[in-house]
Design an enzyme around this catalytic site. Structure first.
Site, PDB file in Angstrom:
ATOM      1  N   GLY A  82       0.799  -1.222   0.000  1.00  0.00           N
ATOM      2  CA  GLY A  82       0.000   0.000   0.000  1.00  0.00           C
ATOM      3  C   GLY A  82       0.829   1.269   0.000  1.00  0.00           C
ATOM      4  O   GLY A  82       1.842   1.386  -0.694  1.00  0.00           O
ATOM      5  N   ALA A 115       5.315  -4.243  14.904  1.00  0.00           N
ATOM      6  CA  ALA A 115       5.716  -2.844  15.133  1.00  0.00           C
ATOM      7  C   ALA A 115       5.295  -2.338  16.503  1.00  0.00           C
ATOM      8  O   ALA A 115       5.900  -1.415  17.041  1.00  0.00           O
ATOM      9  CB  ALA A 115       5.095  -1.958  14.055  1.00  0.00           C
ATOM     10  N   TYR A 157     -16.534   6.353   7.474  1.00  0.00           N
ATOM     11  CA  TYR A 157     -15.131   6.674   7.735  1.00  0.00           C
ATOM     12  C   TYR A 157     -14.975   7.794   8.764  1.00  0.00           C
ATOM     13  O   TYR A 157     -14.864   7.565   9.966  1.00  0.00           O
ATOM     14  CB  TYR A 157     -14.377   6.989   6.424  1.00  0.00           C
ATOM     15  CG  TYR A 157     -12.908   6.701   6.565  1.00  0.00           C
ATOM     16  CD1 TYR A 157     -12.120   7.457   7.440  1.00  0.00           C
ATOM     17  CD2 TYR A 157     -12.285   5.657   5.893  1.00  0.00           C
ATOM     18  CE1 TYR A 157     -10.778   7.189   7.633  1.00  0.00           C
ATOM     19  CE2 TYR A 157     -10.934   5.375   6.075  1.00  0.00           C
ATOM     20  CZ  TYR A 157     -10.190   6.150   6.944  1.00  0.00           C
ATOM     21  OH  TYR A 157      -8.868   5.882   7.134  1.00  0.00           O
ATOM     22  N   LYS A 171      -8.368   8.462  13.451  1.00  0.00           N
ATOM     23  CA  LYS A 171      -7.600   9.439  12.670  1.00  0.00           C
ATOM     24  C   LYS A 171      -7.521  10.783  13.398  1.00  0.00           C
ATOM     25  O   LYS A 171      -6.504  11.474  13.325  1.00  0.00           O
ATOM     26  CB  LYS A 171      -8.200   9.613  11.269  1.00  0.00           C
ATOM     27  CG  LYS A 171      -8.014   8.387  10.371  1.00  0.00           C
ATOM     28  CD  LYS A 171      -6.553   8.023  10.196  1.00  0.00           C
ATOM     29  CE  LYS A 171      -6.332   6.904   9.195  1.00  0.00           C
ATOM     30  NZ  LYS A 171      -4.953   6.371   9.211  1.00  0.00           N
ATOM     31  N   VAL A 180      -6.654   1.709  -3.789  1.00  0.00           N
ATOM     32  CA  VAL A 180      -6.966   0.297  -3.551  1.00  0.00           C
ATOM     33  C   VAL A 180      -5.785  -0.353  -2.839  1.00  0.00           C
ATOM     34  O   VAL A 180      -4.696  -0.461  -3.402  1.00  0.00           O
ATOM     35  CB  VAL A 180      -7.227  -0.435  -4.888  1.00  0.00           C
ATOM     36  CG1 VAL A 180      -7.581  -1.886  -4.628  1.00  0.00           C
ATOM     37  CG2 VAL A 180      -8.320   0.258  -5.670  1.00  0.00           C
TER      38      VAL A 180
HETATM   39  P1  NAI Z   1      -1.844  -1.778   3.763  1.00  0.00           P
HETATM   40  O1  NAI Z   1      -2.687  -2.849   4.373  1.00  0.00           O
HETATM   41  O2  NAI Z   1      -1.554  -1.860   2.322  1.00  0.00           O
HETATM   42  O3  NAI Z   1      -0.420  -1.727   4.545  1.00  0.00           O
HETATM   43  C1  NAI Z   1      -0.344  -1.853   5.924  1.00  0.00           C
HETATM   44  C2  NAI Z   1       1.084  -2.080   6.364  1.00  0.00           C
HETATM   45  O4  NAI Z   1       1.080  -2.221   7.792  1.00  0.00           O
HETATM   46  C3  NAI Z   1       1.727  -3.358   5.806  1.00  0.00           C
HETATM   47  O5  NAI Z   1       3.079  -3.081   5.498  1.00  0.00           O
HETATM   48  C4  NAI Z   1       1.673  -4.326   6.987  1.00  0.00           C
HETATM   49  O6  NAI Z   1       2.699  -5.323   6.991  1.00  0.00           O
HETATM   50  C5  NAI Z   1       1.884  -3.361   8.129  1.00  0.00           C
HETATM   51  N1  NAI Z   1       1.446  -3.877   9.430  1.00  0.00           N
HETATM   52  C6  NAI Z   1       0.194  -4.199   9.841  1.00  0.00           C
HETATM   53  N2  NAI Z   1       0.230  -4.626  11.130  1.00  0.00           N
HETATM   54  C7  NAI Z   1       1.535  -4.560  11.535  1.00  0.00           C
HETATM   55  C8  NAI Z   1       2.220  -4.850  12.742  1.00  0.00           C
HETATM   56  N3  NAI Z   1       1.581  -5.273  13.821  1.00  0.00           N
HETATM   57  N4  NAI Z   1       3.558  -4.670  12.765  1.00  0.00           N
HETATM   58  C9  NAI Z   1       4.258  -4.255  11.677  1.00  0.00           C
HETATM   59  N5  NAI Z   1       3.653  -3.947  10.517  1.00  0.00           N
HETATM   60  C10 NAI Z   1       2.310  -4.097  10.438  1.00  0.00           C
HETATM   61  O7  NAI Z   1      -2.526  -0.403   4.189  1.00  0.00           O
HETATM   62  P2  NAI Z   1      -2.625   1.063   3.530  1.00  0.00           P
HETATM   63  O8  NAI Z   1      -3.957   1.220   2.936  1.00  0.00           O
HETATM   64  O9  NAI Z   1      -1.424   1.372   2.755  1.00  0.00           O
HETATM   65  O10 NAI Z   1      -2.657   1.962   4.848  1.00  0.00           O
HETATM   66  C11 NAI Z   1      -1.521   2.624   5.384  1.00  0.00           C
HETATM   67  C12 NAI Z   1      -1.990   3.893   6.093  1.00  0.00           C
HETATM   68  O11 NAI Z   1      -2.521   4.807   5.119  1.00  0.00           O
HETATM   69  C13 NAI Z   1      -3.110   3.644   7.120  1.00  0.00           C
HETATM   70  O12 NAI Z   1      -2.896   4.450   8.240  1.00  0.00           O
HETATM   71  C14 NAI Z   1      -4.348   4.104   6.370  1.00  0.00           C
HETATM   72  O13 NAI Z   1      -5.389   4.524   7.228  1.00  0.00           O
HETATM   73  C15 NAI Z   1      -3.778   5.274   5.573  1.00  0.00           C
HETATM   74  N6  NAI Z   1      -4.611   5.694   4.437  1.00  0.00           N
HETATM   75  C16 NAI Z   1      -4.975   4.769   3.486  1.00  0.00           C
HETATM   76  C17 NAI Z   1      -5.815   5.145   2.445  1.00  0.00           C
HETATM   77  C18 NAI Z   1      -6.247   4.153   1.410  1.00  0.00           C
HETATM   78  O14 NAI Z   1      -7.118   4.500   0.598  1.00  0.00           O
HETATM   79  N7  NAI Z   1      -5.667   2.966   1.383  1.00  0.00           N
HETATM   80  C19 NAI Z   1      -6.303   6.540   2.326  1.00  0.00           C
HETATM   81  C20 NAI Z   1      -5.771   7.437   3.330  1.00  0.00           C
HETATM   82  C21 NAI Z   1      -4.981   7.012   4.362  1.00  0.00           C
END
Ligand code: NAI
Length: 396
Positions: free
Chosen positions: A51, A111, A233, A242, A273
């Site tokens: 992501g 983490a 959300y 958030k 996505v």
């Molecule tokens: P994702 O699911 O693609 O990535 C999450 C990451 O967190 C992965 O690298 C995973 O290995 C890591 N992770 C999860 N639990 C863990 C743990 N206990 N220890 C170590 N690593 C851990 O998620 P995404 O969507 O990229 O989200 C990242 C941030 O961006 C979040 O805070 C999300 O709220 C924010 N965000 C996402 C949006 C979206 O549309 N996807 C929009 C705006 C903000």
């Protein structure tokens, strides 16, 4: 073993190692079309295996020639289980980054734990001296509580129940869902898991250990959205988490200004996505309609483009767009009034069958499959994958 996509409740239960390699390669390829970023030298990414975290890592490693340290929680392959996409992304990122002459290290650890913070900080101090940027891009469903028991986050509306539509990815159908409002405990737990507490713990730990370089910055990613996504959300449990993240950014900003003349930032990012976003009720349908509209208006950005622009223009450039709360507003294209109006129009007037036929919906599917290593060009999906041989590969 021939690996075919397997999805349950909008979650992929497998990933394709060779497809993930093609996916990471495609992100790296995208960086080549941009001017280099004059950015940080050493970056710690918490949540950099997929992501937004992975896009940030690729943008800075390949666009700014930064050294990167990544903390992620991913499963390796075992017996007939393929391992998670993030596991393969880490391995392939390392193999591509090998050519850069910079340092890249992966910690596949929880983490949230103190042990991880200690080990990662020791590594940083020994091998890099300190970090210039800490990116907190974690999306987790659970976090150990003070008593050791797991606390789980819940994605729910607050106050009233919410009815809406989403896409069932495996069945390829639009379905209606009703979500009951959160209890007080659900809100508390979601803030604990997805709020800014652990981010603050990381930054304070690094600061106390003198592992932050002068002018070090830290950044995390929030989502604000519009009235379409508000009930599930911003107005729901995730929104409370958030708000906590944003409040803590303010506290860390004061601390960093004083200790290293640095800063703490929040980027309000666009909806994309990812495995985390598809899990949020209604997001698959919203994102499909949004992509349709943003592409028609030529304002669509890929995940890599979005993060590249963030670092080049806003974090390290002179084109910051901030709101009165100081948040970097990377979401201005998504939240444009006309874009939102047209998106809402598609969501509310099209039949389910028509919604599924939108190009935006096809893009949504394509991306969701791609982030798990499926449907990428030039990958032989009939190839027999020797998982035992792949299992010997480890992130460095
Ligand atoms: P994702 O699911 O693609 O990535 C999450 C990451 O967190 C992965 O690298 C995973 O290995 C890591 N992770 C999860 N639990 C863990 C743990 N206990 N220890 C170590 N690593 C851990 O998620 P995404 O969507 O990229 O989200 C990242 C941030 O961006 C979040 O805070 C999300 O709220 C924010 N965000 C996402 C949006 C979206 O549309 N996807 C929009 C705006 C903000």
């Amino acid at each position: 073993m021939i690996i075919k996509p397997s999805i349950r409740s909008n979650v992929f239960t497998n990933a394709h190692p060779e497809g993930s390699k093609a996916y990471v390669a495609s992100l790296i390829e995208e960086t080549k079309q941009f001017d280099p970023i004059k950015g940080p030298k050493n970056v710690l990414i918490i949540g950099g295996s997929s992501g937004y975290g992975l896009a940030s890592r690729v943008a800075l490693a390949f666009g700014a020639k930064a050294n990167t340290v990544n903390v992620s929680f991913e499963r390796p392959p075992k017996n007939k289980k393929t391992g998670t996409a993030g596991w393969w992304n880490n391995i392939h990122f390392q193999s591509f980054a090998n050519t850069l002459g910079t340092t890249h290290k992966d910690f596949v650890m929880d983490a949230f734990s103190l042990k991880t913070k200690q080990q990662v900080t020791d590594y940083i101090k020994t091998h890099l001296g300190g970090v210039d940027l800490v990116i907190y891009s974690l999306a987790a469903g659970a976090r150990p509580g003070e008593d050791g028991n797991l606390v789980k986050s819940k994605i729910l509306p607050i106050g009233e129940k919410e009815e809406g539509k989403t896409i069932d990815v495996a069945k390829r159908e639009v379905k209606t869902l009703t979500l009951e409002p959160a209890e007080e405990k659900d809100i508390e737990d979601t803030v604990y898991v997805m709020g800014g507490g652990d981010w603050q713990d990381w930054v304070e730990y690094l600061n106390n250990e003198a592992a932050l370089n002068p002018q070090a910055k830290t950044i995390s990613y929030t989502y604000i959205g519009s009235e379409i996504t508000y009930p599930i959300y911003r107005g729901g449990t995730l929104g409370k988490a958030k708000e906590d993240l944003e409040t803590r950014a303010g506290l860390m900003d004061d601390m960093l200004r004083e200790s290293v003349n640095g800063e703490a930032l929040i980027s309000s990012s666009k909806a994309v996505v990812t495995k985390a976003s598809v899990f949020i009720p209604q997001m698959p349908l919203y994102v499909s309609c949004l992509f349709e509209v943003m592409k028609a208006h030529n304002v669509h950005e890929t995940i890599l483009e979005h993060k590249y622009r963030l670092f080049k223009d806003m974090v390290y450039g002179s084109l910051r767009q901030t709101d009165p709360s100081g948040r970097l507003r990377m979401d201005s294209f998504e939240l444009n009034e006309n874009i939102q109006k047209e998106t809402m129009n598609l969501m509310t007037t099209l039949s389910d069958a028509k919604l599924l036929q939108l190009n935006g919906t096809h893009d949504f599917y394509k991306t969701f499959y791609a982030i798990h290593g499926f449907g990428l060009p030039n990958v032989d999906y009939d190839q027999d994958i020797d998982l035992d041989a792949y299992a010997k590969m480890k992130p460095e």
